[in-house]
Design a protein around this motif. Structure first.
Motif, PDB file in Angstrom:
ATOM      1  N   SER A 167       0.851  -1.186   0.000  1.00  0.00           N
ATOM      2  CA  SER A 167       0.000   0.000   0.000  1.00  0.00           C
ATOM      3  C   SER A 167       0.888   1.237   0.000  1.00  0.00           C
ATOM      4  O   SER A 167       1.895   1.282   0.723  1.00  0.00           O
ATOM      5  CB  SER A 167      -0.908   0.035   1.245  1.00  0.00           C
ATOM      6  OG  SER A 167      -1.805  -1.059   1.237  1.00  0.00           O
ATOM      7  N   SER A 169       1.728   5.311   0.698  1.00  0.00           N
ATOM      8  CA  SER A 169       1.590   6.126   1.906  1.00  0.00           C
ATOM      9  C   SER A 169       0.280   6.915   1.883  1.00  0.00           C
ATOM     10  O   SER A 169      -0.440   6.930   0.879  1.00  0.00           O
ATOM     11  CB  SER A 169       2.769   7.092   2.017  1.00  0.00           C
ATOM     12  OG  SER A 169       2.637   8.145   1.068  1.00  0.00           O
ATOM     13  N   THR A 170       0.011   7.602   2.959  1.00  0.00           N
ATOM     14  CA  THR A 170      -1.185   8.449   3.031  1.00  0.00           C
ATOM     15  C   THR A 170      -0.954   9.827   2.424  1.00  0.00           C
ATOM     16  O   THR A 170      -1.878  10.645   2.378  1.00  0.00           O
ATOM     17  CB  THR A 170      -1.632   8.619   4.495  1.00  0.00           C
ATOM     18  OG1 THR A 170      -0.542   9.154   5.261  1.00  0.00           O
ATOM     19  CG2 THR A 170      -2.056   7.286   5.083  1.00  0.00           C
ATOM     20  N   GLY A 220       5.123   2.496   0.206  1.00  0.00           N
ATOM     21  CA  GLY A 220       4.700   3.529   1.140  1.00  0.00           C
ATOM     22  C   GLY A 220       5.829   4.148   1.937  1.00  0.00           C
ATOM     23  O   GLY A 220       5.583   4.899   2.886  1.00  0.00           O
ATOM     24  N   ASP A 223       6.658   9.235  -0.823  1.00  0.00           N
ATOM     25  CA  ASP A 223       5.347   9.677  -1.304  1.00  0.00           C
ATOM     26  C   ASP A 223       5.259   9.937  -2.797  1.00  0.00           C
ATOM     27  O   ASP A 223       4.154   9.964  -3.347  1.00  0.00           O
ATOM     28  CB  ASP A 223       4.958  10.964  -0.568  1.00  0.00           C
ATOM     29  CG  ASP A 223       5.058  10.815   0.936  1.00  0.00           C
ATOM     30  OD1 ASP A 223       4.275  10.033   1.502  1.00  0.00           O
ATOM     31  OD2 ASP A 223       5.947  11.457   1.549  1.00  0.00           O
ATOM     32  N   SER A 270       1.468   8.956  -4.028  1.00  0.00           N
ATOM     33  CA  SER A 270       0.783   8.002  -3.151  1.00  0.00           C
ATOM     34  C   SER A 270      -0.721   7.986  -3.346  1.00  0.00           C
ATOM     35  O   SER A 270      -1.370   6.955  -3.112  1.00  0.00           O
ATOM     36  CB  SER A 270       1.111   8.323  -1.694  1.00  0.00           C
ATOM     37  OG  SER A 270       0.781   9.685  -1.417  1.00  0.00           O
ATOM     38  N   ASP A 271      -1.303   9.094  -3.776  1.00  0.00           N
ATOM     39  CA  ASP A 271      -2.746   9.155  -4.045  1.00  0.00           C
ATOM     40  C   ASP A 271      -3.015  10.349  -4.940  1.00  0.00           C
ATOM     41  O   ASP A 271      -2.122  11.167  -5.206  1.00  0.00           O
ATOM     42  CB  ASP A 271      -3.557   9.228  -2.746  1.00  0.00           C
ATOM     43  CG  ASP A 271      -3.161  10.385  -1.848  1.00  0.00           C
ATOM     44  OD1 ASP A 271      -2.911  11.502  -2.360  1.00  0.00           O
ATOM     45  OD2 ASP A 271      -3.072  10.184  -0.623  1.00  0.00           O
TER      46      ASP A 271
END
Length: 291
Positions: A167, A169-170, A220, A223, A270-271
């Motif tokens: 996964s 990172s945030t 993760g 970033d 990361s997103d």
């Protein structure tokens, strides 16, 4: 080994085919890469475009072994290896029309490898009409793989068949981000402006190895990564891994990434929200002519 994947591929690979390719990569590293590590003589290291762009006997031998193995499994495939493409660049123009194309970076991080630094890897990707659908990123030192395709999650495959889902990172605000930028590859006219962005990050550096940079994003640990030198062997495998770990990858102008692109800037993050913040920060690059 059999040609069990039809050329009009709709799914990336079967489990058996993934295992065959991992075994091939592992054998190539054991036979051609690891025995030469820290054993290369000056006559076994050559320059391509300059002293920062190297090729070794290990690159050439590993690519030849990987190419033979892939064509034994998939005789109708187009195989594009970095070293072959460096002397036969026209092969890159065939990627967009190829229903099944494998790209190979036999020793990613060659400068590190040639100087005895254990930060290098092997990357194999599958492109379908230029679109990345499968990626493998292998660390020969640790003997583990990050592997992903467009129909499954990214996994870290370790020895003894231990597998771990990955996964990203945030993400977060710019000042909280860590990532990779090779500032020397940014157009000279924009390098000072790029350098001015670096203190805004928690950390920004380069590993001189896209394989390990993309692995770190997919796991993760960091970033983002920004790439301004695009090749069919450096980025596609990592793009699939990052996306299947939950990240976002696109060209800096917002267009979709393709493995046959030669120009532009690829940003992986990361997103999507973090990607958007980075895109806004790096927007000044889009108007810059690339070297």
């Amino acid at each position: 080994m059999t040609d069990s994947l039809p050329i009009a591929v709709t799914a990336p690979l079967t489990h058996a085919q993934r295992t065959q390719i991992m075994n091939l990569v592992r054998r190539a590293a054991k036979a051609e890469i690891l025995p030469r590590f820290r054993q290369l003589g000056a006559h076994q290291i050559d320059q391509k475009s300059g002293p920062q762009d190297l090729v070794t006997d290990a690159d050439k031998a590993a690519e030849a072994m990987l190419t033979r193995g892939l064509l034994a499994m998939f005789p109708h495939a187009l195989v594009v290896g970095e070293e072959n493409a460096s002397v036969n660049p026209d092969i890159i123009d065939q990627i967009a029309e190829a229903e099944l194309c494998f790209t190979i970076d036999p020793v990613d991080g060659t400068w590190n490898y040639a100087h005895g630094l254990a930060m290098f890897g092997v990357m194999v990707s599958i492109l379908r009409f230029g679109v990345p659908v499968f990626g493998l990123l292998y660390d020969p030192i640790m003997n583990d793989f990050i592997i992903a395709d467009t129909q499954s999650d990214a996994e870290l495959v370790m020895p003894r068949r231990v597998r771990r889902k990955l996964s990203t990172s945030t993400g977060g605000a710019i000042q909280d981000l860590s990532g990779y930028i090779a500032i020397n590859l940014i157009p000279e006219a924009k390098q000072a402006e790029m350098a001015a962005t670096l203190p805004q990050f928690a950390r920004a550096l380069s590993l001189r190895c896209a394989c390990h940079e993309m692995r770190m994003v997919a796991q993760g640990a960091v970033d983002f990564a920004l790439y301004s030198k695009l090749t069919p062997w450096d980025q596609p495998a990592g793009v699939v891994a990052v996306q299947q770990a939950g990240g976002h990858a696109a060209m800096l102008d917002g267009s979709d990434y393709r493995g046959d692109l030669k120009d532009g800037y690829l940003l992986v993050a990361s997103d999507k929200a973090t990607w958007d913040r980075l895109r806004d920060l790096f927007a000044f690059l889009i108007d810059a002519p690339q070297a």
